[in-house]
Design a protein around this motif. Structure first.
Motif, short mmCIF file in Angstrom:
data_model
loop_
_atom_site.label_atom_id
_atom_site.label_comp_id
_atom_site.label_asym_id
_atom_site.label_seq_id
_atom_site.Cartn_x
_atom_site.Cartn_y
_atom_site.Cartn_z
N ASN A 50 0.81 -1.22 0.00
CA ASN A 50 0.00 0.00 0.00
C ASN A 50 0.84 1.27 0.00
O ASN A 50 0.42 2.30 -0.52
CB ASN A 50 -0.96 0.02 1.20
CG ASN A 50 -2.09 -0.96 1.02
OD1 ASN A 50 -2.52 -1.24 -0.10
ND2 ASN A 50 -2.58 -1.49 2.13
N ASP A 51 2.04 1.21 0.60
CA ASP A 51 2.90 2.39 0.62
C ASP A 51 3.81 2.50 -0.61
O ASP A 51 4.68 3.35 -0.67
CB ASP A 51 3.73 2.45 1.91
CG ASP A 51 4.57 1.20 2.14
OD1 ASP A 51 4.61 0.33 1.25
OD2 ASP A 51 5.19 1.10 3.20
N GLY A 52 3.59 1.63 -1.60
CA GLY A 52 4.31 1.72 -2.87
C GLY A 52 5.59 0.94 -2.96
O GLY A 52 6.25 0.94 -4.00
N ASN A 53 5.98 0.24 -1.89
CA ASN A 53 7.22 -0.55 -1.92
C ASN A 53 7.01 -1.84 -2.70
O ASN A 53 6.03 -2.55 -2.51
CB ASN A 53 7.68 -0.88 -0.50
CG ASN A 53 8.12 0.35 0.25
OD1 ASN A 53 8.70 1.27 -0.32
ND2 ASN A 53 7.82 0.39 1.54
N THR A 54 7.97 -2.14 -3.56
CA THR A 54 7.91 -3.36 -4.36
C THR A 54 8.19 -4.57 -3.48
O THR A 54 9.12 -4.56 -2.67
CB THR A 54 8.93 -3.30 -5.51
OG1 THR A 54 8.60 -2.19 -6.35
CG2 THR A 54 8.91 -4.58 -6.33
N VAL A 55 7.40 -5.60 -3.64
CA VAL A 55 7.63 -6.89 -2.97
C VAL A 55 8.53 -7.69 -3.91
O VAL A 55 8.16 -7.95 -5.05
CB VAL A 55 6.29 -7.62 -2.70
CG1 VAL A 55 6.54 -8.98 -2.07
CG2 VAL A 55 5.38 -6.76 -1.83
N GLN A 56 9.71 -8.05 -3.44
CA GLN A 56 10.74 -8.61 -4.31
C GLN A 56 10.46 -10.01 -4.82
O GLN A 56 10.96 -10.40 -5.86
CB GLN A 56 12.09 -8.58 -3.60
CG GLN A 56 12.58 -7.18 -3.28
CD GLN A 56 12.77 -6.33 -4.53
OE1 GLN A 56 13.18 -6.81 -5.57
NE2 GLN A 56 12.44 -5.05 -4.43
N GLN A 66 -2.92 -8.39 1.11
CA GLN A 66 -2.91 -6.93 1.05
C GLN A 66 -2.19 -6.36 -0.16
O GLN A 66 -2.37 -5.18 -0.47
CB GLN A 66 -2.27 -6.37 2.32
CG GLN A 66 -3.05 -6.69 3.57
CD GLN A 66 -2.30 -6.27 4.81
OE1 GLN A 66 -1.43 -5.42 4.77
NE2 GLN A 66 -2.63 -6.90 5.93
N ILE A 67 -1.38 -7.15 -0.84
CA ILE A 67 -0.57 -6.60 -1.92
C ILE A 67 -1.42 -6.15 -3.10
O ILE A 67 -2.54 -6.59 -3.30
CB ILE A 67 0.49 -7.61 -2.41
CG1 ILE A 67 -0.18 -8.89 -2.89
CG2 ILE A 67 1.55 -7.86 -1.39
CD1 ILE A 67 0.75 -9.81 -3.62
N LYS A 68 -0.82 -5.25 -3.87
CA LYS A 68 -1.39 -4.78 -5.12
C LYS A 68 -0.53 -5.35 -6.25
O LYS A 68 0.60 -5.76 -6.03
CB LYS A 68 -1.36 -3.25 -5.19
CG LYS A 68 -1.92 -2.56 -3.97
CD LYS A 68 -3.41 -2.66 -3.94
CE LYS A 68 -3.94 -1.84 -2.77
NZ LYS A 68 -5.05 -2.43 -2.12
N VAL A 69 -1.07 -5.35 -7.45
CA VAL A 69 -0.36 -5.92 -8.60
C VAL A 69 -0.05 -4.83 -9.62
O VAL A 69 -0.93 -4.05 -9.98
CB VAL A 69 -1.21 -7.02 -9.27
CG1 VAL A 69 -0.51 -7.59 -10.49
CG2 VAL A 69 -1.54 -8.13 -8.30
N ARG A 70 1.19 -4.80 -10.05
CA ARG A 70 1.54 -3.96 -11.19
C ARG A 70 1.28 -4.80 -12.43
O ARG A 70 1.76 -5.92 -12.54
CB ARG A 70 3.01 -3.54 -11.15
CG ARG A 70 3.28 -2.45 -10.18
CD ARG A 70 4.67 -1.81 -10.37
NE ARG A 70 4.85 -0.79 -9.37
CZ ARG A 70 5.39 -1.00 -8.17
NH1 ARG A 70 5.83 -2.19 -7.83
NH2 ARG A 70 5.50 -0.01 -7.30
#
Length: 139
Positions: free
Chosen positions: A87-93, A104-108
């Motif tokens: 949510n804070d814009g940090n990429t999940v590696q 909770q993650i978002k998808v690019r």
């Protein structure tokens, strides 16, 4: 390894690339994504490259066989889930082991618009074009 050209899931739980609406319904109907015994509809979404890479890494796969490409025929756009972020814009590696984070993650997404041609493109041609234009799919 055999992989559908889109992602499906049975039951509840996190599904980052899930399509809730007309496109998901179209994939479900075209791909006949219903349980064999129960007839229960499967949840459908765009191909999740993050989950696919993780699956290949932990299982040692070096090649893929894409199936159900015909289901993508006729779609004006195709998207691939290429990375996750918080949510804070940090990429999940990598693919998260934490179920709470996965929920909770978002998808690019990388979007591909189908170019109009005189002859009908099949889902196979559309997805191959997408994969060809994405050098990030080195599994």
């Amino acid at each position: 390894m055999q992989v559908k050209a889109y992602t499906t899931r049975v039951g509840s739980g996190p599904f980052p690339t899930e399509l809730l609406g007309k496109t998901g319904d179209l994939l479900r109907a075209s791909g006949m994504e219903f349980g064999t015994t129960t007839g229960r509809p499967r949840r459908c979404g765009w191909l999740d490259i993050v989950a696919l890479k993780y699956c290949c890494q932990i299982n040692g796969f070096s090649s893929l066989n894409l199936t159900k490409l015909d289901v993508l025929t006729g779609l004006k756009e195709i998207k691939l889930g290429i990375s996750y972020y918080t949510n804070d814009g940090n990429t999940v590696q990598s693919f998260p082991a934490d179920l709470d984070l996965l929920e909770q993650i978002k998808v690019r997404e990388k979007q591909f618009i189908r170019r109009e041609k005189k002859t009908e493109e099949t889902g196979y041609h559309v997805l191959l074009s997408c994969v060809y234009r994405c050098n990030f799919i080195n599994i």
